[in-house]
Design a protein around this motif. Sequence first.
Motif, short mmCIF file in Angstrom:
data_model
loop_
_atom_site.label_atom_id
_atom_site.label_comp_id
_atom_site.label_asym_id
_atom_site.label_seq_id
_atom_site.Cartn_x
_atom_site.Cartn_y
_atom_site.Cartn_z
N LEU A 144 0.85 -1.18 0.00
CA LEU A 144 0.00 0.00 0.00
C LEU A 144 0.89 1.23 0.00
O LEU A 144 1.82 1.33 0.80
N GLY A 145 0.60 2.14 -0.88
CA GLY A 145 1.36 3.38 -0.95
C GLY A 145 0.77 4.31 -1.99
O GLY A 145 0.04 3.89 -2.87
N ILE A 146 1.10 5.56 -1.84
CA ILE A 146 0.64 6.55 -2.82
C ILE A 146 1.46 6.36 -4.09
O ILE A 146 2.66 6.16 -4.02
N PRO A 147 0.82 6.42 -5.26
CA PRO A 147 1.57 6.26 -6.52
C PRO A 147 2.72 7.26 -6.63
O PRO A 147 2.61 8.41 -6.20
N ARG A 148 3.81 6.81 -7.20
CA ARG A 148 5.02 7.63 -7.29
C ARG A 148 4.82 8.93 -8.06
O ARG A 148 5.42 9.95 -7.73
N PHE A 149 3.97 8.91 -9.09
CA PHE A 149 3.80 10.14 -9.86
C PHE A 149 3.17 11.24 -9.02
O PHE A 149 3.45 12.42 -9.22
N ILE A 150 2.36 10.90 -8.04
CA ILE A 150 1.79 11.91 -7.14
C ILE A 150 2.89 12.52 -6.27
O ILE A 150 2.90 13.72 -6.01
N LEU A 151 3.84 11.68 -5.84
CA LEU A 151 4.95 12.20 -5.05
C LEU A 151 5.80 13.18 -5.85
O LEU A 151 6.31 14.17 -5.31
#
Length: 174
Positions: A15-22
């Motif tokens: 589970l994690g926020i997608p890298r492109f959002i970061l």
Amino acid sequence: MSIETNTPDLLELELGIPRFILWFVMLPVLPITLIGLANLIGGEFLTALVLLVGLNGAFIAGYIALSERTRLRLDAGTGLASITRTSRLGTRRRDYPLEALDSAELDRSHTAREDRSTSKVVLVFRDTRPATRVTLSRWSVSGDGPALVANDINAWLRRHFGDEATAPGRHLSD
């Protein structure tokens, strides 16, 4: 949220926020740094300090907080439910007995508008009174992603524990 492995003996998910959002979180850092350096060269020390340390510090702190990834591993071979949290600050791992894992549930929170709610997945362990509840991520999200993850975990537990899943004291709720 993605399932890495789903076999009768092993369930691994991340589970994690997608890298492109970061990357979008970090996008303002470059222009703020350039403006801060221009102010520093121009003699505006206090403005440069606010831009370089204050605003960039806030963006970097947000990036560190949002970059945390949680990996859940339910391993019938070892009898462990392992939760590994990885962030820019390091890695933490907690192991729980798999037999104590009762279910995965949703922790829902409602916004000001009652038709919109967010949720996150919580693991419920029945080996303590009251039951130990471990949240898989620090943030809540809208949509059906958390419900799908909870359903996958509960389905795996039902397959693994078989008829025990319907025994008294073992409640699998979606």
